[in-house]
Design a protein around this motif. Structure first.
Motif, short mmCIF file in Angstrom:
data_model
loop_
_atom_site.label_atom_id
_atom_site.label_comp_id
_atom_site.label_asym_id
_atom_site.label_seq_id
_atom_site.Cartn_x
_atom_site.Cartn_y
_atom_site.Cartn_z
N ASP A 210 5.39 63.85 31.61
CA ASP A 210 4.19 63.06 31.88
C ASP A 210 4.34 62.39 33.24
N ARG A 211 3.59 62.87 34.20
CA ARG A 211 3.71 62.36 35.58
C ARG A 211 3.31 60.90 35.69
N ASP A 212 2.19 60.55 35.06
CA ASP A 212 1.69 59.17 35.18
C ASP A 212 2.65 58.16 34.54
N ALA A 213 3.21 58.52 33.40
CA ALA A 213 4.14 57.62 32.71
C ALA A 213 5.57 57.77 33.22
N ARG A 214 5.79 58.75 34.12
CA ARG A 214 7.13 59.06 34.67
C ARG A 214 8.12 59.34 33.54
N LYS A 215 7.64 60.11 32.54
CA LYS A 215 8.46 60.44 31.38
C LYS A 215 9.08 61.82 31.57
N ASN A 216 10.41 61.88 31.44
CA ASN A 216 11.13 63.14 31.59
C ASN A 216 11.09 63.93 30.28
N PHE A 217 11.37 65.23 30.40
CA PHE A 217 11.55 66.06 29.21
C PHE A 217 12.86 65.66 28.54
N MET B 251 4.75 68.11 37.82
CA MET B 251 5.78 67.68 38.74
C MET B 251 5.72 66.18 38.90
N GLY B 252 6.88 65.60 38.97
CA GLY B 252 6.98 64.16 39.18
C GLY B 252 7.19 63.88 40.65
N GLU B 253 8.42 63.66 41.01
CA GLU B 253 8.75 63.32 42.39
C GLU B 253 9.20 64.56 43.15
N ILE B 254 8.77 64.64 44.41
CA ILE B 254 9.24 65.68 45.32
C ILE B 254 9.93 64.95 46.46
N ARG B 255 11.20 65.31 46.71
CA ARG B 255 11.96 64.60 47.74
C ARG B 255 12.77 65.61 48.54
N GLY B 256 13.13 65.21 49.75
CA GLY B 256 13.95 66.10 50.55
C GLY B 256 14.30 65.53 51.89
N VAL B 257 15.25 66.20 52.52
CA VAL B 257 15.67 65.89 53.89
C VAL B 257 15.83 67.23 54.58
N ASN C 199 17.85 65.29 34.91
CA ASN C 199 16.42 64.99 34.68
C ASN C 199 15.51 66.13 35.11
N ASP C 200 15.99 67.36 34.98
CA ASP C 200 15.20 68.54 35.30
C ASP C 200 14.68 68.55 36.73
N ALA C 201 15.45 67.98 37.64
CA ALA C 201 15.14 68.11 39.07
C ALA C 201 15.65 69.48 39.50
#
Length: 88
Positions: free
Chosen positions: A18-25, A1-7, A51-53
């Motif tokens: 790749d989470r560290d490199a912030r690389k998407n599929f 998982m990369g970013e988790i966001r919400g309201v 971006n597969d969110a």
């Protein structure tokens, strides 16, 4: 998982290669759609986005037990597509 966001109770989890490199599929891998299908098999409706969110919007009236079920089904759906993500 990369970013988790919400309201409030509207949330999105970004699935990344790749989470560290912030690389998407690569979009052609269909990771978000595969996750949505796996989730639907478990009775959980999610919306794959750019971006597969993965967007989720549970009911406003939610018990702790129901929240636990959502987390369990999310994790189970993720485990279901692990092979696809490894090959992507």
């Amino acid at each position: 998982m990369g970013e988790i966001r919400g309201v409030g109770l509207i949330a999105a989890v970004e699935l990344v290669k790749d989470r560290d490199a912030r690389k998407n599929f690569d979009a052609s891998a269909g990771i978000g759609k595969a996750f949505a299908a796996a989730s639907l098999e478990r009775g959980m409706i999610v919306r794959p986005m750019v971006n597969d969110a993965i967007a989720m919007s549970p009911p406003l009236i939610l018990t702790t037990q129901e929240a636990d079920i959502i987390v369990e089904r999310f994790a189970s759906s993720l485990a279901d597509i692990e092979g696809l993500m490894a090959r992507a």
